[in-house]
Design a protein around this motif. Structure first.
Motif, short mmCIF file in Angstrom:
data_model
loop_
_atom_site.label_atom_id
_atom_site.label_comp_id
_atom_site.label_asym_id
_atom_site.label_seq_id
_atom_site.Cartn_x
_atom_site.Cartn_y
_atom_site.Cartn_z
N ALA A 1 -1.59 51.34 13.36
CA ALA A 1 -1.38 49.89 13.44
C ALA A 1 -2.71 49.14 13.31
O ALA A 1 -2.79 48.12 12.62
CB ALA A 1 -0.69 49.53 14.75
N VAL A 2 -3.75 49.64 13.95
CA VAL A 2 -5.06 48.99 13.86
C VAL A 2 -5.58 49.04 12.43
O VAL A 2 -6.11 48.04 11.91
CB VAL A 2 -6.05 49.65 14.84
CG1 VAL A 2 -7.47 49.23 14.56
CG2 VAL A 2 -5.67 49.33 16.27
N LEU A 3 -5.42 50.18 11.78
CA LEU A 3 -5.86 50.28 10.38
C LEU A 3 -5.05 49.36 9.47
O LEU A 3 -5.58 48.80 8.51
CB LEU A 3 -5.78 51.73 9.91
CG LEU A 3 -6.79 52.68 10.55
CD1 LEU A 3 -6.52 54.11 10.10
CD2 LEU A 3 -8.20 52.27 10.21
N LEU B 1 -1.63 57.73 20.13
CA LEU B 1 -2.88 57.36 19.47
C LEU B 1 -2.72 57.29 17.95
O LEU B 1 -3.35 56.44 17.29
CB LEU B 1 -3.99 58.34 19.84
CG LEU B 1 -4.47 58.27 21.29
CD1 LEU B 1 -5.51 59.34 21.57
CD2 LEU B 1 -5.01 56.90 21.62
N SER B 2 -1.89 58.14 17.40
CA SER B 2 -1.63 58.08 15.96
C SER B 2 -0.95 56.75 15.59
O SER B 2 -1.34 56.10 14.62
CB SER B 2 -0.74 59.26 15.55
OG SER B 2 -0.34 59.13 14.22
N CYS C 1 -9.16 56.29 5.73
CA CYS C 1 -9.28 56.20 7.19
C CYS C 1 -8.04 56.79 7.88
O CYS C 1 -8.16 57.42 8.93
CB CYS C 1 -9.49 54.76 7.62
SG CYS C 1 -11.10 54.13 7.19
N ASN C 2 -6.87 56.59 7.29
CA ASN C 2 -5.66 57.20 7.84
C ASN C 2 -5.72 58.72 7.77
O ASN C 2 -5.30 59.41 8.69
CB ASN C 2 -4.41 56.70 7.10
CG ASN C 2 -3.63 55.71 7.92
OD1 ASN C 2 -3.40 55.90 9.10
ND2 ASN C 2 -3.23 54.64 7.27
N LEU C 3 -6.26 59.22 6.67
CA LEU C 3 -6.41 60.66 6.52
C LEU C 3 -7.34 61.22 7.60
O LEU C 3 -7.02 62.22 8.25
CB LEU C 3 -6.94 60.99 5.13
CG LEU C 3 -7.12 62.47 4.79
CD1 LEU C 3 -5.77 63.16 4.77
CD2 LEU C 3 -7.81 62.62 3.46
N VAL D 1 -8.05 64.14 12.78
CA VAL D 1 -8.55 64.19 14.16
C VAL D 1 -7.38 64.38 15.13
O VAL D 1 -7.46 65.17 16.08
CB VAL D 1 -9.36 62.92 14.49
CG1 VAL D 1 -9.66 62.82 15.96
CG2 VAL D 1 -10.64 62.89 13.68
N ILE D 2 -6.28 63.68 14.89
CA ILE D 2 -5.11 63.80 15.76
C ILE D 2 -4.56 65.22 15.70
O ILE D 2 -4.20 65.80 16.74
CB ILE D 2 -4.02 62.77 15.34
CG1 ILE D 2 -4.50 61.35 15.58
CG2 ILE D 2 -2.70 63.04 16.03
CD1 ILE D 2 -4.67 60.97 17.03
N MET D 3 -4.48 65.79 14.52
CA MET D 3 -3.96 67.17 14.41
C MET D 3 -4.91 68.16 15.06
O MET D 3 -4.46 69.17 15.63
CB MET D 3 -3.70 67.52 12.94
CG MET D 3 -2.57 66.69 12.40
SD MET D 3 -1.75 67.23 10.93
CE MET D 3 -1.67 68.94 10.98
#
Length: 115
Positions: A70-72, A64-65, A102-104, A109-111
């Motif tokens: 890639a989407v961002l 998901l990361s 947005c990457n941050l 969220v991933i972490m």
């Protein structure tokens, strides 16, 4: 006289290649970054298929990361493209700041999902 499928494919490939050659360098770098993120996700999926997915949260977080990044990156490419009239008033610095923010958020969220 009908053209063969190979000739049509070759002509299509040549036209795509010549059109992409005119693409600015900054957009090509963003394309490469997005392709690398997708390739990394594919490597993780292949690894999971071969070895197993014991810590499934870790596998899911990694994939998901990569896909989210890639989407961002594609969104950033759309915003900084000069030919896109929808974002003509948006400065590239603002688009990059949005991308970083947005990457941050995505990686926080991933972490959190990792536990």
């Amino acid at each position: 006289m009908a053209r063969s499928t190979g000739d049509d494919a070759q002509a299509l490939f040549h036209s795509l290649r010549s059109a992409y050659a005119a693409t600015p360098k900054n957009l090509k770098i963003i394309d490469l970054y997005a392709a690398f993120a997708v390739f990394t996700a594919l490597i993780q999926v292949v690894y999971m298929a071969l070895v197993g997915s014991f810590p499934f949260n870790s596998f899911l977080s990694g994939v998901l990361s990569c896909i989210g990044t890639a989407v961002l990156a594609v969104c950033l490419r759309i915003q900084v493209n000069k030919e896109n009239k929808e974002f003509k008033d948006l400065p590239p610095e603002r688009a990059f700041a949005d991308f970083v923010l947005c990457n941050l958020v995505l990686h926080l969220v991933i972490m959190n999902f990792l536990g």
